[in-house]
Motif scaffolding. Structure first.
Motif, PDB file in Angstrom:
ATOM      1  N   ASP A 107      -6.035 -59.310  50.134  1.00 35.05           N
ATOM      2  CA  ASP A 107      -6.962 -59.492  50.752  1.00 35.05           C
ATOM      3  C   ASP A 107      -6.194 -59.697  52.074  1.00 35.05           C
ATOM      4  O   ASP A 107      -5.573 -59.831  52.174  1.00 35.05           O
ATOM      5  N   SER A 108      -6.852 -58.372  52.889  1.00 34.87           N
ATOM      6  CA  SER A 108      -6.646 -58.595  54.351  1.00 34.87           C
ATOM      7  C   SER A 108      -6.143 -59.975  54.773  1.00 34.87           C
ATOM      8  O   SER A 108      -4.926 -59.703  55.849  1.00 34.87           O
ATOM      9  N   HIS A 109      -6.619 -61.152  54.715  1.00 37.80           N
ATOM     10  CA  HIS A 109      -6.664 -62.755  55.298  1.00 37.80           C
ATOM     11  C   HIS A 109      -5.884 -63.276  54.224  1.00 37.80           C
ATOM     12  O   HIS A 109      -5.385 -64.361  54.754  1.00 37.80           O
ATOM     13  N   GLU A 110      -5.301 -62.902  53.832  1.00 37.73           N
ATOM     14  CA  GLU A 110      -4.533 -63.726  52.807  1.00 37.73           C
ATOM     15  C   GLU A 110      -3.129 -63.559  52.876  1.00 37.73           C
ATOM     16  O   GLU A 110      -2.818 -62.597  52.820  1.00 37.73           O
ATOM     17  N   SER A 111      -2.426 -64.348  52.517  1.00 33.37           N
ATOM     18  CA  SER A 111      -0.686 -64.135  52.380  1.00 33.37           C
ATOM     19  C   SER A 111      -0.921 -63.751  50.683  1.00 33.37           C
ATOM     20  O   SER A 111      -1.286 -64.250  50.741  1.00 33.37           O
ATOM     21  N   VAL A 112       0.544 -63.340  50.805  1.00 34.73           N
ATOM     22  CA  VAL A 112       1.359 -63.389  49.198  1.00 34.73           C
ATOM     23  C   VAL A 112       1.420 -63.999  48.620  1.00 34.73           C
ATOM     24  O   VAL A 112       0.809 -64.561  47.314  1.00 34.73           O
ATOM     25  N   GLU A 113       1.193 -65.462  48.815  1.00 38.69           N
ATOM     26  CA  GLU A 113       1.546 -65.995  48.201  1.00 38.69           C
ATOM     27  C   GLU A 113      -0.391 -66.757  47.771  1.00 38.69           C
ATOM     28  O   GLU A 113      -0.868 -67.196  46.846  1.00 38.69           O
ATOM     29  N   GLU A 114      -1.184 -66.775  48.725  1.00 37.85           N
ATOM     30  CA  GLU A 114      -2.468 -67.280  48.501  1.00 37.85           C
ATOM     31  C   GLU A 114      -2.952 -66.310  47.331  1.00 37.85           C
ATOM     32  O   GLU A 114      -3.729 -66.631  46.988  1.00 37.85           O
ATOM     33  N   ALA A 115      -2.089 -64.499  46.911  1.00 39.62           N
ATOM     34  CA  ALA A 115      -3.032 -63.962  46.816  1.00 39.62           C
ATOM     35  C   ALA A 115      -2.708 -63.912  44.820  1.00 39.62           C
ATOM     36  O   ALA A 115      -3.592 -63.797  44.347  1.00 39.62           O
ATOM     37  N   ALA A 116      -0.792 -64.087  45.067  1.00 35.93           N
ATOM     38  CA  ALA A 116      -0.974 -64.425  43.502  1.00 35.93           C
ATOM     39  C   ALA A 116      -0.933 -65.344  43.218  1.00 35.93           C
ATOM     40  O   ALA A 116      -1.720 -65.288  42.062  1.00 35.93           O
ATOM     41  N   VAL A 117      -1.510 -66.834  43.752  1.00 36.18           N
ATOM     42  CA  VAL A 117      -1.938 -67.898  43.328  1.00 36.18           C
ATOM     43  C   VAL A 117      -3.505 -67.962  42.524  1.00 36.18           C
ATOM     44  O   VAL A 117      -4.345 -67.783  41.990  1.00 36.18           O
ATOM     45  N   GLU A 154      -5.434 -73.746  38.116  1.00 37.91           N
ATOM     46  CA  GLU A 154      -5.800 -74.869  39.184  1.00 37.91           C
ATOM     47  C   GLU A 154      -4.803 -74.406  39.619  1.00 37.91           C
ATOM     48  O   GLU A 154      -3.249 -74.665  39.669  1.00 37.91           O
ATOM     49  N   PRO A 155      -4.689 -74.298  41.561  1.00 44.37           N
ATOM     50  CA  PRO A 155      -3.894 -74.100  41.935  1.00 44.37           C
ATOM     51  C   PRO A 155      -3.068 -75.644  42.303  1.00 44.37           C
ATOM     52  O   PRO A 155      -1.937 -75.773  42.741  1.00 44.37           O
ATOM     53  N   ALA A 156      -3.699 -76.153  42.080  1.00 43.06           N
ATOM     54  CA  ALA A 156      -2.885 -77.913  42.044  1.00 43.06           C
ATOM     55  C   ALA A 156      -1.636 -78.198  41.570  1.00 43.06           C
ATOM     56  O   ALA A 156      -1.272 -78.780  41.266  1.00 43.06           O
ATOM     57  N   MET A 157      -2.231 -77.426  40.361  1.00 48.42           N
ATOM     58  CA  MET A 157      -1.063 -77.323  38.848  1.00 48.42           C
ATOM     59  C   MET A 157      -0.005 -76.709  39.161  1.00 48.42           C
ATOM     60  O   MET A 157       1.056 -77.431  38.440  1.00 48.42           O
TER      61      MET A 157
END
Length: 171
Positions: A73-83, A93-96
Protein backbone atom coordinates in the motif's frame (compact mmCIF):
# COMPACT_ATOMS: atom_id res chain seq x y z
CA UNK A 1 3.87 4.19 -19.53
CA UNK A 2 2.17 2.07 -16.90
CA UNK A 3 -1.52 1.41 -16.87
CA UNK A 4 -3.61 0.35 -13.87
CA UNK A 5 -5.55 -2.82 -14.60
CA UNK A 6 -8.54 -3.76 -12.41
CA UNK A 7 -7.64 -6.45 -9.87
CA UNK A 8 -8.56 -10.06 -10.47
CA UNK A 9 -9.85 -12.14 -8.72
CA UNK A 10 -9.43 -10.27 -5.42
CA UNK A 11 -11.56 -7.20 -4.60
CA UNK A 12 -9.54 -4.10 -3.74
CA UNK A 13 -8.81 -4.06 0.02
CA UNK A 14 -5.98 -1.55 0.13
CA UNK A 15 -4.86 1.16 -2.23
CA UNK A 16 -2.03 -1.09 -3.45
CA UNK A 17 -4.17 -3.98 -4.64
CA UNK A 18 -4.37 -4.18 -8.40
CA UNK A 19 -2.43 -5.14 -11.48
CA UNK A 20 -0.17 -2.78 -13.38
CA UNK A 21 0.84 -3.40 -16.96
CA UNK A 22 4.13 -2.38 -18.50
CA UNK A 23 4.56 -0.96 -21.98
CA UNK A 24 5.60 -4.45 -23.06
CA UNK A 25 2.32 -5.93 -21.82
CA UNK A 26 3.66 -7.72 -18.73
CA UNK A 27 1.37 -7.67 -15.69
CA UNK A 28 2.64 -7.11 -12.15
CA UNK A 29 0.60 -7.30 -8.94
CA UNK A 30 0.74 -4.24 -6.70
CA UNK A 31 0.09 -0.67 -7.75
CA UNK A 32 2.95 0.50 -5.51
CA UNK A 33 5.11 -2.59 -5.92
CA UNK A 34 5.02 -5.75 -3.86
CA UNK A 35 6.91 -7.36 -1.00
CA UNK A 36 7.34 -10.83 0.44
CA UNK A 37 8.71 -12.25 3.66
CA UNK A 38 11.51 -14.80 3.74
CA UNK A 39 11.15 -15.97 7.33
CA UNK A 40 13.96 -18.14 8.73
CA UNK A 41 14.02 -20.14 11.95
CA UNK A 42 16.26 -22.81 13.48
CA UNK A 43 15.03 -26.34 12.75
CA UNK A 44 15.92 -29.46 14.71
CA UNK A 45 19.61 -30.14 14.31
CA UNK A 46 20.39 -26.42 14.16
CA UNK A 47 19.94 -26.00 10.41
CA UNK A 48 17.92 -23.10 9.02
CA UNK A 49 14.39 -23.60 7.74
CA UNK A 50 12.32 -21.09 5.77
CA UNK A 51 8.57 -20.69 5.68
CA UNK A 52 7.11 -21.36 2.23
CA UNK A 53 3.61 -20.93 0.88
CA UNK A 54 2.08 -23.37 -1.59
CA UNK A 55 0.03 -20.95 -3.64
CA UNK A 56 -3.67 -21.67 -4.10
CA UNK A 57 -4.57 -23.03 -7.56
CA UNK A 58 -6.65 -19.95 -8.48
CA UNK A 59 -3.82 -17.49 -7.72
CA UNK A 60 -1.22 -16.16 -10.15
CA UNK A 61 1.31 -19.00 -10.62
CA UNK A 62 -0.96 -21.20 -8.48
CA UNK A 63 0.42 -24.56 -7.45
CA UNK A 64 3.95 -23.26 -7.01
CA UNK A 65 5.86 -22.60 -3.79
CA UNK A 66 6.87 -19.09 -2.82
CA UNK A 67 6.88 -16.60 0.00
CA UNK A 68 3.94 -15.02 1.79
CA UNK A 69 3.68 -11.62 0.19
CA UNK A 70 1.68 -9.27 -1.94
CA UNK A 71 0.85 -5.72 -2.90
CA UNK A 72 2.34 -2.83 -1.00
CA UNK A 73 0.00 0.00 0.00
CA UNK A 74 1.13 3.58 -0.66
CA UNK A 75 1.64 4.38 3.04
CA UNK A 76 3.72 1.26 3.82
CA UNK A 77 7.43 0.60 3.81
CA UNK A 78 8.46 -2.65 2.14
CA UNK A 79 9.12 -4.12 5.60
CA UNK A 80 5.64 -3.18 6.82
CA UNK A 81 4.03 -4.64 3.70
CA UNK A 82 5.92 -7.94 3.95
CA UNK A 83 5.11 -8.38 7.64
CA UNK A 84 1.45 -7.46 7.06
CA UNK A 85 1.16 -9.95 4.21
CA UNK A 86 2.75 -12.69 6.35
CA UNK A 87 0.21 -11.93 9.06
CA UNK A 88 -2.70 -12.06 6.57
CA UNK A 89 -1.53 -15.16 4.67
CA UNK A 90 0.14 -17.19 7.44
CA UNK A 91 -1.29 -15.84 10.70
CA UNK A 92 2.15 -14.75 11.89
CA UNK A 93 2.32 -12.15 14.64
CA UNK A 94 4.78 -9.34 13.85
CA UNK A 95 6.14 -9.40 17.42
CA UNK A 96 7.37 -12.99 16.84
CA UNK A 97 9.87 -12.02 14.14
CA UNK A 98 12.86 -9.75 13.69
CA UNK A 99 13.38 -8.04 10.34
CA UNK A 100 16.99 -8.35 9.24
CA UNK A 101 17.31 -6.86 5.72
CA UNK A 102 15.29 -5.96 2.64
CA UNK A 103 16.52 -6.64 -0.89
CA UNK A 104 14.93 -5.75 -4.23
CA UNK A 105 14.68 -9.07 -6.06
CA UNK A 106 12.83 -7.99 -9.20
CA UNK A 107 12.59 -4.55 -10.75
CA UNK A 108 11.23 -3.06 -13.94
CA UNK A 109 10.62 0.64 -14.61
CA UNK A 110 7.83 1.76 -12.27
CA UNK A 111 7.50 -1.49 -10.27
CA UNK A 112 9.58 -3.63 -7.92
CA UNK A 113 9.34 -6.70 -5.71
CA UNK A 114 11.27 -6.58 -2.46
CA UNK A 115 12.05 -9.61 -0.34
CA UNK A 116 12.34 -8.92 3.36
CA UNK A 117 14.47 -11.41 5.28
CA UNK A 118 13.37 -11.90 8.87
CA UNK A 119 14.07 -14.38 11.62
CA UNK A 120 12.00 -16.12 14.28
CA UNK A 121 13.63 -17.85 17.23
CA UNK A 122 11.60 -21.03 16.61
CA UNK A 123 9.44 -22.70 13.96
CA UNK A 124 6.22 -20.74 14.41
CA UNK A 125 2.75 -22.23 14.09
CA UNK A 126 1.02 -20.92 10.97
CA UNK A 127 -2.58 -20.53 9.88
CA UNK A 128 -3.07 -20.37 6.10
CA UNK A 129 -5.67 -18.14 4.51
CA UNK A 130 -7.43 -18.89 1.22
CA UNK A 131 -4.40 -17.78 -0.80
CA UNK A 132 -2.48 -20.83 0.44
CA UNK A 133 -2.97 -24.51 -0.25
CA UNK A 134 -0.37 -25.15 2.44
CA UNK A 135 2.28 -23.45 4.52
CA UNK A 136 5.42 -25.43 5.33
CA UNK A 137 8.76 -24.94 7.06
CA UNK A 138 11.37 -26.24 4.61
CA UNK A 139 15.06 -26.88 5.32
CA UNK A 140 17.09 -24.48 3.15
CA UNK A 141 18.84 -27.34 1.33
CA UNK A 142 15.44 -28.70 0.21
CA UNK A 143 13.83 -25.48 -1.08
CA UNK A 144 15.06 -25.86 -4.68
CA UNK A 145 13.57 -29.40 -4.82
CA UNK A 146 10.05 -27.94 -4.83
CA UNK A 147 8.22 -26.48 -7.86
CA UNK A 148 8.97 -22.85 -7.08
CA UNK A 149 7.16 -19.71 -8.20
CA UNK A 150 9.30 -18.45 -11.13
CA UNK A 151 10.12 -15.14 -9.45
CA UNK A 152 11.18 -16.84 -6.23
CA UNK A 153 13.14 -19.49 -8.12
CA UNK A 154 15.06 -16.76 -9.96
CA UNK A 155 16.06 -15.08 -6.70
CA UNK A 156 16.48 -18.06 -4.33
CA UNK A 157 20.24 -18.56 -4.76
CA UNK A 158 20.91 -14.85 -4.23
CA UNK A 159 18.60 -14.70 -1.20
CA UNK A 160 20.13 -17.81 0.33
CA UNK A 161 23.65 -16.43 -0.09
CA UNK A 162 22.67 -13.12 1.44
CA UNK A 163 20.87 -14.80 4.37
CA UNK A 164 23.91 -17.03 5.01
CA UNK A 165 25.86 -13.92 5.95
CA UNK A 166 23.32 -12.97 8.65
CA UNK A 167 23.55 -15.03 11.85
CA UNK A 168 20.27 -16.84 12.48
CA UNK A 169 18.51 -15.89 15.70
CA UNK A 170 18.55 -18.73 18.21
CA UNK A 171 16.18 -19.42 21.12
Amino acid sequence: MWEFVAPYPEPVRGDGDGWVMSDGGAHYWGRHGAAGLLLRAPAPGGVAAVLLQHRAPWSHQGGTWGLPGGARDSHESVEEAAVREAHEEAGLEPAMMTVRVAVVTHQVPGWSYTTVIADASELLITTPNRESSELRWVIEDEVADLPLHPGFAASWDRLRSLAAGIPLLRP
